[in-house]
Motif scaffolding. Sequence first.
Motif, PDB file in Angstrom:
ATOM      1  N   HIS A 476      56.811  -4.297  37.099  1.00 12.17           N
ATOM      2  CA  HIS A 476      55.690  -5.223  37.281  1.00 12.17           C
ATOM      3  C   HIS A 476      56.210  -6.527  37.885  1.00 12.17           C
ATOM      4  CE1 HIS A 476      52.176  -7.680  36.568  1.00 12.17           C
ATOM      5  NE2 HIS A 476      51.497  -6.566  36.278  1.00 12.17           N
ATOM      6  N   CYS A 478      55.432  -9.496  37.696  1.00 11.97           N
ATOM      7  CA  CYS A 478      55.405 -10.698  36.870  1.00 11.97           C
ATOM      8  C   CYS A 478      56.489 -10.700  35.785  1.00 11.97           C
ATOM      9  CB  CYS A 478      54.040 -10.844  36.189  1.00 11.97           C
ATOM     10  SG  CYS A 478      52.667 -11.023  37.332  1.00 11.97           S
ATOM     11  N   HIS A 506      54.104 -16.768  36.846  1.00 12.89           N
ATOM     12  CA  HIS A 506      53.111 -15.765  36.429  1.00 12.89           C
ATOM     13  C   HIS A 506      52.818 -15.835  34.931  1.00 12.89           C
ATOM     14  CE1 HIS A 506      53.160 -13.831  40.343  1.00 12.89           C
ATOM     15  NE2 HIS A 506      54.474 -13.733  40.286  1.00 12.89           N
ATOM     16  N   ASP A 508      50.238 -16.637  33.359  1.00 18.73           N
ATOM     17  CA  ASP A 508      48.861 -16.353  32.946  1.00 18.73           C
ATOM     18  C   ASP A 508      48.541 -14.861  32.920  1.00 18.73           C
ATOM     19  OD1 ASP A 508      48.307 -19.052  32.685  1.00 18.73           O
ATOM     20  OD2 ASP A 508      47.759 -19.254  34.798  1.00 18.73           O
ATOM     21  N   ILE A 509      49.509 -14.016  33.150  1.00 16.99           N
ATOM     22  CA  ILE A 509      49.250 -12.577  33.195  1.00 16.99           C
ATOM     23  C   ILE A 509      48.859 -12.065  31.814  1.00 16.99           C
ATOM     24  CG2 ILE A 509      51.624 -11.916  32.680  1.00 16.99           C
ATOM     25  CD1 ILE A 509      49.381 -10.209  35.263  1.00 16.99           C
ATOM     26  N   LYS A 510      48.041 -11.047  31.761  1.00 12.43           N
ATOM     27  CA  LYS A 510      47.610 -10.454  30.509  1.00 12.43           C
ATOM     28  C   LYS A 510      48.440  -9.219  30.175  1.00 12.43           C
ATOM     29  CE  LYS A 510      42.808 -12.014  30.908  1.00 12.43           C
ATOM     30  NZ  LYS A 510      41.396 -11.578  30.980  1.00 12.43           N
ATOM     31  N   ALA A 511      48.587  -8.941  28.874  1.00 10.36           N
ATOM     32  CA  ALA A 511      49.379  -7.799  28.432  1.00 10.36           C
ATOM     33  C   ALA A 511      48.828  -6.496  28.999  1.00 10.36           C
ATOM     34  CB  ALA A 511      49.406  -7.743  26.901  1.00 10.36           C
ATOM     35  N   GLU A 512      47.488  -6.391  29.097  1.00  9.82           N
ATOM     36  CA  GLU A 512      46.874  -5.154  29.576  1.00  9.82           C
ATOM     37  C   GLU A 512      47.321  -4.813  30.996  1.00  9.82           C
ATOM     38  OE1 GLU A 512      45.237  -7.658  28.224  1.00  9.82           O
ATOM     39  OE2 GLU A 512      44.729  -6.803  26.254  1.00  9.82           O
ATOM     40  N   ASP A 513      47.552  -5.860  31.814  1.00 11.71           N
ATOM     41  CA  ASP A 513      47.954  -5.616  33.200  1.00 11.71           C
ATOM     42  C   ASP A 513      49.335  -4.982  33.271  1.00 11.71           C
ATOM     43  OD1 ASP A 513      45.592  -6.744  34.150  1.00 11.71           O
ATOM     44  OD2 ASP A 513      46.431  -8.758  34.117  1.00 11.71           O
ATOM     45  N   GLU A 535      51.588  -2.603  21.969  1.00 14.99           N
ATOM     46  CA  GLU A 535      51.253  -3.967  22.379  1.00 14.99           C
ATOM     47  C   GLU A 535      52.449  -4.616  23.060  1.00 14.99           C
ATOM     48  OE1 GLU A 535      50.733  -6.918  19.299  1.00 14.99           O
ATOM     49  OE2 GLU A 535      51.777  -5.661  17.828  1.00 14.99           O
ATOM     50  N   LYS A 537      54.367  -8.462  23.346  1.00 13.18           N
ATOM     51  CA  LYS A 537      54.469  -9.843  22.885  1.00 13.18           C
ATOM     52  C   LYS A 537      55.315 -10.609  23.904  1.00 13.18           C
ATOM     53  CE  LYS A 537      53.724  -9.263  17.930  1.00 13.18           C
ATOM     54  NZ  LYS A 537      52.533 -10.149  17.881  1.00 13.18           N
ATOM     55  N   PHE A 538      54.838 -11.789  24.266  1.00 17.40           N
ATOM     56  CA  PHE A 538      55.519 -12.600  25.276  1.00 17.40           C
ATOM     57  C   PHE A 538      56.467 -13.594  24.608  1.00 17.40           C
ATOM     58  CE2 PHE A 538      51.494 -11.370  27.370  1.00 17.40           C
ATOM     59  CZ  PHE A 538      52.040 -10.691  28.458  1.00 17.40           C
TER      60      PHE A 538
END
Length: 564
Positions: A476, A478, A506, A508-513, A535, A537-538
């Motif tokens: 990915h 990001c 990057h 603001d990226i979401k976990a789902e992406d 899931e 975790k960032f």
Amino acid sequence: MTTILNQHEDYQQAQEAYGFPLIIKQLLNRAKIASKDQTISYADKVTYTYAEFFKRVNRLANVLKTMGLQPGDVVAVMDWDSHRYLEAYFAVPMSGMILQTVNVRLAEDKVLYTINHSKPKALLLNAEFEPMAKNYRHEAPSIEKIIWLDDTEYGEDNIQTQQASMPDYVEGEYESLLAEVSDEFDFPDFDENTIATTFYTSGTTGDPKGVFFTHRQIVLQTLSSTLASALSAEGQGARYNDVYMPMTPLFHVHAWCWPYGATMIGLKQVYPGRYIPEVLVDLIEQHKVTLSHGVPTILQMLIKEMATRGRKFNGLKLSVGGSKLNEGLAEVAIESGIEFISGFGMSESCPVVARAVFDDKTDVMSMDEQISYRCLSGSPIMLVSMEIWDENGKALPMDGESTGELVMRAPWLTQSYFKNPDAGDELWRGGWMHTQDIACITADGTLKITDRLKDVIKSGGEWVSSLEVENILSFHPCVAEVAVIGIADEKWGERPLALVVLKPEHVDIKAEDILALGHHAVEKGYLPKYGVPSEIKFLREMPKTSVGKLDKKKMRMMYAEKLI
């Protein structure tokens, strides 16, 4: 050897034939003849020729002898990667003493533990580590002599400044001590099975464990590893015209034995001091460094720093090991102009036992195939024997599919742990060294590490390779770094959890992406459905060990304590 020769009267050894023990001083033979004018540099501080290097090695040996040190004594070093460290690499073991390379990145209590466990009689101490070592004269009573290492610019104007800054418990400053003794020293021959070095693994549980290596083991590792490097296609391995700079610390597994190898060949060498990305790239560009090695974290640092300068690398060949290189980072490395070569080794193996092979087969690979191949762990280097064992100790077929624990034999593997024979017996069960790595070997001998025994995840009775999941998510755009660990799950036993550090642009990226990559891999048949993390975790930064590897033990602990 003499006994075998005496079995036949026609094969008597000449009385004055030289037995040529495989000891570290033999690694200098070629360079003393062919590379006297070649240079060795310490960052931007010092540059001198090999001819001067040989004299300084002699001087250091004379300093140690003058201090009353004897063969068998341990001499510890706490320094950044410098010309002094390289001199100690040779002078200490060539004098029959044991060189302890102290891991200065360990916690202070662990550093003190390793000192007290090995009991050195002398310590070469960089001034930068004096706060860490100031109480050694009380808490580490084995140390009788301390030599002060000072990076202040040399010269008459600085001698008084250096002397004034030295603690009263040291014997003197390194350069001043060398200047006071002869530059001639006759290094003796002795048994090649004499212990030459010791250092301590950072460990994942408990106190660090000490490994030790003999002169014979280091010489054979250096020869075999250098040969494996030089046999690869042009542009991939070591050549006489290379410029070498380590980016694996000299305190860690002999910097993969390349300081010994580079000196044996007689290469131009550069030692960078502390690993600061800006300094590393400056030195690479200034000295036109072409040959180095490091863990994936170092590769990432180099790429990021060069990107900020808007330039690419030109001719840097980097051996990558220590932990699995994911394909996303590999792709970026190629784009940035780094020719990277993967391999495999461990602290207990001195370290290199496998290295990527570049030949006619790799010449016809597509770029995607090349990247996948380069991220494998290579093939056994010369003199290494490998097998894959199931849980009952039975060898499995080398078919690229059968997976089990990697076990191996080679003439340079540590024979045990220092003052810890029980752990040594566990390491060598059945007469093979147990790596605790889960792997498979293809029909052409290519090694693929699929996970560490302690990191593999069992979900619903099925095994999930954390490395495979990390590799997929690394693509990915990001994602800067990714690690996958197993967490307890009431229904499935364990489930994979992905920890991700995002690239700064990057956030603001979401976990789902990112997880969409995992689901896509399931659709393509690259990953089982139960392999997709529950899931993400960032994290701002990834926990790492003292040598830059991902610290999954700490990650699991942080998760259990709800710190992530």
